[in-house]
Design a protein around this motif. Sequence first.
Motif, mmCIF file in Angstrom:
data_model
loop_
_atom_site.group_PDB
_atom_site.id
_atom_site.type_symbol
_atom_site.label_atom_id
_atom_site.label_comp_id
_atom_site.label_asym_id
_atom_site.label_seq_id
_atom_site.Cartn_x
_atom_site.Cartn_y
_atom_site.Cartn_z
ATOM 1 N N ARG A 201 0.795 -1.231 0.000
ATOM 2 C CA ARG A 201 0.000 0.000 0.000
ATOM 3 C C ARG A 201 0.829 1.284 0.000
ATOM 4 N N VAL A 202 2.052 1.201 0.490
ATOM 5 C CA VAL A 202 2.869 2.408 0.624
ATOM 6 C C VAL A 202 4.147 2.324 -0.203
ATOM 7 N N TRP A 203 4.935 1.290 0.033
ATOM 8 C CA TRP A 203 6.273 1.223 -0.540
ATOM 9 C C TRP A 203 6.274 1.148 -2.061
ATOM 10 N N ARG A 204 5.605 0.149 -2.626
ATOM 11 C CA ARG A 204 5.651 -0.024 -4.075
ATOM 12 C C ARG A 204 4.952 1.105 -4.831
ATOM 13 N N PRO A 205 3.810 1.604 -4.376
ATOM 14 C CA PRO A 205 3.249 2.785 -5.047
ATOM 15 C C PRO A 205 4.190 3.995 -4.994
ATOM 16 N N SER A 206 4.931 4.124 -3.906
ATOM 17 C CA SER A 206 5.888 5.234 -3.804
ATOM 18 C C SER A 206 7.002 5.079 -4.836
ATOM 19 N N LEU A 207 7.464 3.840 -5.063
ATOM 20 C CA LEU A 207 8.478 3.601 -6.084
ATOM 21 C C LEU A 207 7.971 4.013 -7.465
ATOM 22 N N VAL A 208 6.703 3.706 -7.741
ATOM 23 C CA VAL A 208 6.127 4.067 -9.032
ATOM 24 C C VAL A 208 6.070 5.580 -9.179
ATOM 25 N N ARG A 209 5.567 6.267 -8.160
ATOM 26 C CA ARG A 209 5.456 7.727 -8.219
ATOM 27 C C ARG A 209 6.826 8.391 -8.343
#
Length: 322
Positions: A201-209
């Motif tokens: 919910r946090v880490w991988r979406p942050s990598l994308v952004r």
Amino acid sequence: MLRTHVLPRWSDVPLFRIDHLAVQSWVTELSGRRSPATVAECFRLLSSVLRAAVRDRLIGANPCEGVKVPSRRKKATDGHVLTRADLVGRLLPAVPDRYRALVALAGGTGLRWGECTGLRWEALDLDAKTVQVVRVAIEVAGTVTIKPYPKSRAGRRIVPVPDFAVELLAAHHEAFPAGPRGDVFTNSSAGPLRRTLFRARVWRPSLVRAGLLGDVSRLGHFKWRAAWVDLEGVTWSAEFTTEREAVAHIAKMAPGGLRFHDLRHSYATELVSRGVPVNDVQAVMGHEKPSTTLNLYTHRSDGRDQRIRDAFADDPLTSNDD
């Protein structure tokens, strides 16, 4: 390791029902979430238990025999290094406010996930810019408990905190209340952070952004394109009506990507590449032996060849005879 990865899977399974295929499937599934070194250690623990069962004649053969375990060679972590510039300039701005100080602390001190999430405010001195590692959070089958000390004597340590992390921790202290035991980091319900949920919910979406995983581009009004590359090198894409949907899709579908633990790897690599003595790096990393620091968390750094040449630049070409 035993409580975290082995027992949750095998504690309720009768010995005679553990077969080669089940063990191989477990190793393969675990390899998608954990490092080769962690998988190998979990497999070793399971195999030792089953080997004892064979010796005691509880089962006829060890089902771990012939199971393929991922290589522990160093190349498994090659390419998973985030520079300090990318940490501060790309990743941190992409992390939600509630968790930005957590990522800054991990990237700026090399603390492990459990050391970060088990941290209490009493162990942080923002004026002295230090953090004392005296407890860790342990997650087993979705339940998080606090262990009073790290796994080794070397794990109990005081680590300097860089300015960018101090600033974000101070802002975090002002914006988000401490947990019931003075916990620094909690979820939105003031409960403990769970690693799997944080990753999804946090880490991988942050990598994308941050532009570190896949690619999201705007095609027009209410139209966004998500693109990513699979393990075979094939590029895939899909269109969505919101940027958030495109980000979430890549976070779910794209393989690989930087792991939270790679922040620790990047921290140690940068310290060594900047000339910090290995024994000092060993101390702040919480390693018992300097060989662990060198073998696990360092690799060739930019400018290495020139620094080596410079070290010999003033040496005379010939020596004077006596």
